[in-house]
Design a protein around this motif. Sequence first.
Motif, PDB file in Angstrom:
ATOM      1  N   LYS A 172     -28.878  68.241  28.389  1.00 30.76           N
ATOM      2  CA  LYS A 172     -28.780  66.948  27.710  1.00 30.76           C
ATOM      3  C   LYS A 172     -29.443  66.956  26.339  1.00 30.76           C
ATOM      4  O   LYS A 172     -29.373  65.958  25.613  1.00 30.76           O
ATOM      5  CB  LYS A 172     -29.432  65.862  28.572  1.00 30.76           C
ATOM      6  N   GLU A 229     -32.654  67.104  25.928  1.00 29.01           N
ATOM      7  CA  GLU A 229     -33.944  66.420  26.039  1.00 29.01           C
ATOM      8  C   GLU A 229     -35.112  67.399  26.107  1.00 29.01           C
ATOM      9  O   GLU A 229     -36.273  66.987  26.046  1.00 29.01           O
ATOM     10  CB  GLU A 229     -33.953  65.514  27.282  1.00 29.01           C
ATOM     11  N   GLU A 251     -31.069  70.383  33.725  1.00 27.27           N
ATOM     12  CA  GLU A 251     -30.366  69.177  33.276  1.00 27.27           C
ATOM     13  C   GLU A 251     -30.938  68.674  31.952  1.00 27.27           C
ATOM     14  O   GLU A 251     -30.191  68.267  31.058  1.00 27.27           O
ATOM     15  CB  GLU A 251     -30.490  68.094  34.358  1.00 27.27           C
ATOM     16  N   TRP A 252     -32.268  68.705  31.806  1.00 24.05           N
ATOM     17  CA  TRP A 252     -32.876  68.239  30.553  1.00 24.05           C
ATOM     18  C   TRP A 252     -32.452  69.111  29.375  1.00 24.05           C
ATOM     19  O   TRP A 252     -32.211  68.604  28.276  1.00 24.05           O
ATOM     20  CB  TRP A 252     -34.398  68.266  30.682  1.00 24.05           C
TER      21      TRP A 252
END
Length: 594
Positions: free
Chosen positions: A189, A191, A185-186
């Motif tokens: 995104k 990130e 997920e990071w």
Amino acid sequence: MSRLLHSHTESDSLNSDDDWIDLSLPIRTRPAPKPAKPPITTTPADDPPTIQDIITHLTEDEKELLLFFSITTSPDRLVALRKFYLDALADLTRLPFSQTYTQSEKVDYLCLKNYLSRNLRRLDLQEQRQSSPEVYTLLPFAVHITRLCEARQRVNMGLLKPGGDWRAVAGDLGDAAEQARSTKEWIEKGELSSGPVAARRAVKAARELVGQVKEFFNFFDRFDPEFGWWVGEPYKDFVGAVEGLVKTIETRLLGRSGKEDADDGEIVGDPVGREGLLLELEGEMIPYTPEELIGFANEQWAWCESEMAKAATELGFGGDWAAALDHVKDKYEPPGGQVAMVKGLVDESAAYVKSHDLVTVPPVAEQTWRMFMLSPEEQKTTPFFLGGEEIFVAYPTGNMSHAAKMMSLRGNNRHMARGAAFHEMFPGHRLQLYMSARYKPYRRLFRTSFYNEGWAMYWELLLWERGDFFKSAEDRIGTLFWRKHRCARIIFSLKFHLGEMSAQECVDFLVDKVGHERATAEGEIRRSLDGDWGKEVLEKKGWSEKEFHDRVLKASEMPIEMLRALLLGETEVDLARDLKSDWKFYDELDRNRE
């Protein structure tokens, strides 16, 4: 009733009457037994191990360690291998050398010492690479899952006892799956990011861990009924989460589409740096720097271009080698014709070296070689011939796109194939591997690309110099393409690892400067990044070419400097225990030219 007892030792005669005693007589009247004969010792004291024995034992022990410590990123693996190589090196220093060893034994000793020292230095570099924080940021679960899999490998009884703590294992896998999903997920995104080299290492390590966890699960699930109840679902969750993370790393950090049949995506290598190159050159006993080797390759490159211009002029292209190469590429076999063409080329090369008495070709080696066709997927990394014990042929299949078909056809035309078939089979790799399996096979531990590829390249040079193998201008263009390719490989691979060329620049270099089709250039780079010295021996030993070539093959595999010392003998090359490679082969070549 009288009872007879037959009492004998293995060293007594079965026909001796003295061995029979009448038990019907009273004890006091029985004849006194003869003293037992001392046993005859027939097993001599063990002979001290030869250097060949030591190499053989070390080879097998190393195989066991590599099989047991099968997770390549494991810290325990590094510790075990480092101790193994250090202990072996210490044992080696206690062996005799100049006092008793023949030249062949000295060569074996020095090859083994070099092998152990080289592997210790490789472990140091590997440890530096594995400690990269970027990789562990992408795989935060790797250390814990590695320990779990290694506990199974060690048959840890705390883990294997009936009703083992499977609940804890389930929790570990669940936590790891959650870490994989969070990391995914990071990345999505934006990130969390990483360089392509670290991303590539992470993908490789993650796939290896998934394979280890699958083996872990299959092992316990077969005999412990409680294991599947606890671990079954967390295991599936872990595999799915890590595979999803791998796909995200590939698409977001490596620029790949995720489709199995896609050719897109950045070609990513893993540069070893100048220190790594110097380590490998030292291990190969090559006393030159990377920069010096690039200079030599450029000199040979210039010669190739000059010769290609001559052939191009002969073909009517006014010295334009690129136009002449395009002409040669268009001489490809029609669909269905490649197999017969390759078979003919292999048979021709074997017949040539036999008829000119250049090297021995054993009948079994010539009769039992096999041919296979490379799939479209395999051709992404092997766009040309691949040879060894068998020959693998690149040729387009019906389900390729038209552009891919044409690039495969043009890249595997008759004249370029003629310059590669003998390299791969006879007298090249097929003959080389056949002989090394039968003569001093223990030396295969010292396998080196300079020996393997050097043997086949040597024949490219020799057959060119003979002047009667590459007769037509098209044939000369075909083999000069490969010779130029060898020069290019030295230049781009060394510059890539020195950080002076990117992978894409290497592809462009092969297309623009060598004349590769783009697809074949990309395949070559994916595979690459994922000599005249014989005349010295011939002159000094007075051997025929065939005798020289047979001796090289029967010596088996080793660094070329050691092969030279073996062939010349101790009167010409005095080997010392603390040998430092100093054979300047290219300087010697220049002196011969003068």
